[in-house]
Design a protein around this motif. Structure first.
Motif, short mmCIF file in Angstrom:
data_model
loop_
_atom_site.label_atom_id
_atom_site.label_comp_id
_atom_site.label_asym_id
_atom_site.label_seq_id
_atom_site.Cartn_x
_atom_site.Cartn_y
_atom_site.Cartn_z
N ILE A 63 -3.59 -14.78 -4.37
CA ILE A 63 -2.78 -14.55 -3.17
C ILE A 63 -2.05 -15.85 -2.81
O ILE A 63 -0.85 -15.83 -2.51
CB ILE A 63 -3.67 -14.08 -1.99
CG1 ILE A 63 -4.15 -12.64 -2.24
CG2 ILE A 63 -2.92 -14.18 -0.67
CD1 ILE A 63 -5.19 -12.14 -1.25
N ILE A 90 -1.76 -8.69 -3.56
CA ILE A 90 -2.00 -8.62 -5.00
C ILE A 90 -2.62 -7.31 -5.45
O ILE A 90 -2.83 -7.11 -6.64
CB ILE A 90 -2.91 -9.79 -5.46
CG1 ILE A 90 -4.23 -9.77 -4.69
CG2 ILE A 90 -2.20 -11.12 -5.31
CD1 ILE A 90 -5.29 -10.70 -5.27
N LYS A 91 -2.90 -6.40 -4.53
CA LYS A 91 -3.63 -5.20 -4.93
C LYS A 91 -2.84 -4.31 -5.88
O LYS A 91 -3.41 -3.74 -6.81
CB LYS A 91 -4.15 -4.43 -3.73
CG LYS A 91 -3.17 -4.11 -2.64
CD LYS A 91 -3.89 -3.38 -1.50
CE LYS A 91 -2.95 -3.03 -0.38
NZ LYS A 91 -2.63 -4.18 0.49
N ILE A 122 -9.30 -7.81 4.08
CA ILE A 122 -8.01 -8.48 3.88
C ILE A 122 -6.97 -7.46 3.45
O ILE A 122 -5.78 -7.76 3.34
CB ILE A 122 -8.18 -9.55 2.78
CG1 ILE A 122 -8.57 -10.88 3.39
CG2 ILE A 122 -6.94 -9.72 1.97
CD1 ILE A 122 -8.62 -11.98 2.36
N CYS A 181 -11.38 -3.00 -3.31
CA CYS A 181 -10.61 -1.96 -2.62
C CYS A 181 -10.38 -0.77 -3.54
O CYS A 181 -10.17 0.35 -3.07
CB CYS A 181 -9.29 -2.50 -2.11
SG CYS A 181 -8.20 -3.16 -3.37
S1 SF4 Z 1 -7.12 -6.66 -4.28
FE1 SF4 Z 1 -6.69 -7.42 -2.20
S2 SF4 Z 1 -7.25 -5.72 -0.84
FE2 SF4 Z 1 -8.16 -5.28 -2.85
S3 SF4 Z 1 -10.26 -6.13 -2.70
FE3 SF4 Z 1 -8.97 -7.74 -3.61
S4 SF4 Z 1 -8.28 -8.96 -1.84
FE4 SF4 Z 1 -9.06 -7.04 -1.01
#
Ligand code: SF4
Ligand code: SF4
Lengths: 135, 135
Positions: free
Chosen positions: A13, B111-112, B105, B95
DNA sequence: ATAAATAGGACTAAAAAGGTCGTATATATA
DNA sequence: TATATATACGACCTTTTTAGTCCTATTTAT
């Protein structure tokens, strides 16, 4: 079991954020931790590790912060994972990760060579993806 | 960080062993734990999970044991991981793993979606590899 | 009846991950 | 040159996950 650690996610990120910043501007750890609601101390340490491995460049003191050390398409995902967690943590098996027979089953294990093939595929994925692909 | 758990490794070693057994012969947990020096109790539970998910078939009582429920090339690596660890543990991000916003978050995470692409590639790898390829 | 096998929950121990704290150092600028 | 703002970094603690053990029940061939 295959989860990326929070440190890796925070690092990605942050790198994405730094990469998408207007040219030349340094970004501080505080800015990032505020914007994405990440623990400041933890993020700071992640950024320090990325600095040590030459992925980003740090400027200390007032008006300090971070910039990318090279272009986003030159920063591989595997570089980032290696910098933050160490090379061992990218591997599927402990016997790949640690040097010798870290695993006390090593000698009788029948799956290490088949798994090594899968490891290669995974390695290729993480070597091919760069920060430019997550911006 | 990407390590397969011992349970998965034990399961794969066991499946490989069962698969390479001469036709019709059942294999006991004890045989496997002895041969590969694996904790009997732990292996037993892994085999029980594989049974529950229909990957192997169990016979109780004296002369009991396990056989494969289907041909090795019909048992995908992802089936095995799912059976032993649950579906969530095959995913790179929390997630993806947990249903809603398990991650605090989530809303600000940038970045998901990029990571989901990598997830797809990983999923394909684990879906493509079968037990027949580790025998 | 008995012995050998699976079934499965409860529990403990060890390891990894996540997060915090305190202190040192560098540096722009007032 | 004093100060405020930033990175650097090790030590520590807490939580979560993984690994492993124990105990009891059930099934079944002999
Ligand atoms: S990709 Fe982003 S939203 Fe998904 S678990 Fe990782 S930090 Fe959290
Ligand atoms: S020797 Fe086998 S069981 Fe041990 S770490 Fe390597 S692959 Fe896993």
């Amino acid at each position: 079991m295959l989860h990326l650690s929070k440190k890796i996610e925070y690092g990605l990120i942050a790198l994405r954020h730094i990469a998408s910043e207007v040219n030349g501007c340094v970004v501080t750890a505080k800015e990032i931790s505020d914007k994405y609601h990440i623990s400041y101390e933890l993020l700071a340490k992640v950024l320090q590790k990325l600095t040590r491995e030459g992925i980003i460049i740090s400027y200390q003191g007032v008006k300090g912060g971070y910039i990318l050390a090279r272009k986003p398409d030159q920063i591989k995902l595997s570089d980032v994972i290696y910098a933050i967690e160490g090379k061992s943590n990218i591997s599927l098996m402990n016997c790949e990760a640690e040097k010798p027979e870290m695993c006390n089953i090593f000698s009788t294990c029948t799956i290490k060579y088949p798994l090594a093939k899968i490891q290669d595929i995974i390695n290729n994925v993480f070597n091919d993806v760069t920060i430019s692909e997550i911006v």
